[in-house]
Design an enzyme around this catalytic site. Structure first.
Site, PDB file in Angstrom:
ATOM      1  N   GLY A  14       0.805  -1.212   0.000  1.00 11.35           N
ATOM      2  CA  GLY A  14       0.000   0.000   0.000  1.00 11.35           C
ATOM      3  C   GLY A  14       0.841   1.267   0.000  1.00 11.35           C
ATOM      4  N   LEU A  15       0.166   2.393   0.045  1.00  7.23           N
ATOM      5  CA  LEU A  15       0.815   3.702   0.030  1.00  7.23           C
ATOM      6  C   LEU A  15       1.855   3.835   1.142  1.00  7.23           C
ATOM      7  CD1 LEU A  15       1.005   6.734  -0.833  1.00  7.23           C
ATOM      8  CD2 LEU A  15      -0.951   7.155   0.687  1.00  7.23           C
ATOM      9  N   TYR A 137     -14.961   4.577   9.650  1.00  4.36           N
ATOM     10  CA  TYR A 137     -13.507   4.377   9.601  1.00  4.36           C
ATOM     11  C   TYR A 137     -12.862   4.927  10.866  1.00  4.36           C
ATOM     12  CZ  TYR A 137      -8.680   4.847   7.875  1.00  4.36           C
ATOM     13  OH  TYR A 137      -7.319   4.773   7.724  1.00  4.36           O
ATOM     14  N   LYS A 141     -10.739   2.936  13.886  1.00  2.00           N
ATOM     15  CA  LYS A 141      -9.386   3.311  14.289  1.00  2.00           C
ATOM     16  C   LYS A 141      -9.318   3.675  15.779  1.00  2.00           C
ATOM     17  CE  LYS A 141      -6.874   2.617  10.704  1.00  2.00           C
ATOM     18  NZ  LYS A 141      -5.751   1.646  10.797  1.00  2.00           N
TER      19      LYS A 141
END
Length: 319
Positions: A14-15, A137, A141
């Site tokens: 991923g990034l 989201y 988290k």
């Protein structure tokens, strides 16, 4: 921390994960543990434990996550909530079982209240309501942070939770729908130029103020935290659980951002903002005092980072 240390980077394609791999390789680390999602679904607890049963893990970097822009967050709330909860829980339980020396849990600035006073302090967590467009989201988290805190306090697991601002860079998701603001904007503006469009439409009013950090700078912050002693980190967080913001310290409006990207790409058309779409939080800048005091500072300017991102998109763009 030694060059021979075994470091597991979850989400290495991923990034953020790919930037961490690049960073650690440049620093001379040899034992980097990675596994493709096709080979191991981190949402599956039994398979995750089985895969790592005989493997040594000394450090764990939790860069695996389901993330996306404002539209994707709004439309796929169930997926953003469940997938992140499942991945986080499995990795943190794995860290406890394997007695990992240090875990880096990566969160997001959207964990903070929608109307938090700027710049946002780490202590602002859970002090107000969240922005609805990405609350699923954010809650996932926050659950990960609180689980980390429980393991830190009750089981002495060395966990540091880093809360990055808006991250962008190479290996980003440039999809117009599911990508974050910078990559999605690069896609739209670059393609408008290719097709000689006289105007293009972007979502929202363009008024929100945002802080951006190039992904390689985040990777260097992660490395800095990896190599510091628990005692030094604890001192800077006033002997409390280490929840630490990571940002650039500078910000601009989404409208100004679009002009910067258009200038770099060379798009001369008109950019129109569609206010029918949500803006999200109107202003979101982090207080980065703790991470700065730990010896880290960003080195890549927004202009330089945007040029790198645009060049990456051009090189990998398929008509």
């Amino acid at each position: 921390m030694k060059k021979e240390s075994a470091i597991y980077i979850a989400g290495h394609n991923g990034l953020v994960g790919s930037a961490v791999v690049r960073q650690l390789k440049q620093k001379g680390f040899k034992k980097l543990i990675t596994v493709n999602r096709k080979k191991l679904d981190l949402r599956d607890h039994k398979k995750t434990l089985k895969y790592f049963k005989s493997k040594k893990i000394e450090y764990l970097i939790m860069a695996a996550a389901k993330a996306g822009g404002i539209l994707a967050n709004s439309k796929y709330q169930k997926d953003f909530f469940l997938e992140n909860i499942e991945i986080q829980n499995n990795l943190l339980k794995l860290a406890l079982l394997k007695k990992v020396k240090r875990v880096i849990f990566l969160g997001t600035s959207c964990i903070y209240p929608k109307f938090a006073k700027n710049p946002i302090n780490e202590s602002d967590l859970l002090s107000g309501e969240l922005e609805k467009t990405n609350q699923s989201y954010a809650i996932a988290k926050i659950a990960g942070i609180k689980f980390s805190e429980a393991l830190y306090n009750d089981h002495n697991l060395d966990v540091v939770c880093l809360m990055p601002t808006n991250i962008y860079g190479i290996n980003d998701n440039f999809d117009k729908f599911s990508g974050h603001v910078i990559p999605a904007m690069i896609n739209k503006i670059y393609n408008a130029k290719l097709r000689n469009k006289k105007s293009l439409q972007l979502l929202g009013t363009g008024k929100p103020i945002r802080e951006f950090l190039y992904v390689d700078d985040l990777a260097s912050a992660i490395y800095q935290i990896l190599k510091l002693s628990k005692k030094k980190i604890s001192k800077k967080t006033k002997n409390g659980f280490p929840l630490i913001n990571v940002g650039s310290g500078s910000s601009l409006s989404i409208k100004s951002l679009s002009k910067k990207i258009a200038d770099i790409i060379g798009y001369k058309g008109k950019i129109i903002f569609d206010s029918k779409y949500p803006d999200g939080t109107l202003k979101k800048n982090l207080n980065n005092k703790i991470i700065f005091s730990l010896g880290w500072k960003p080195t890549i300017s927004l202009n330089d980072g945007l040029k790198r991102s645009i060049n990456f998109y051009k090189e990998n763009y398929k008509k």
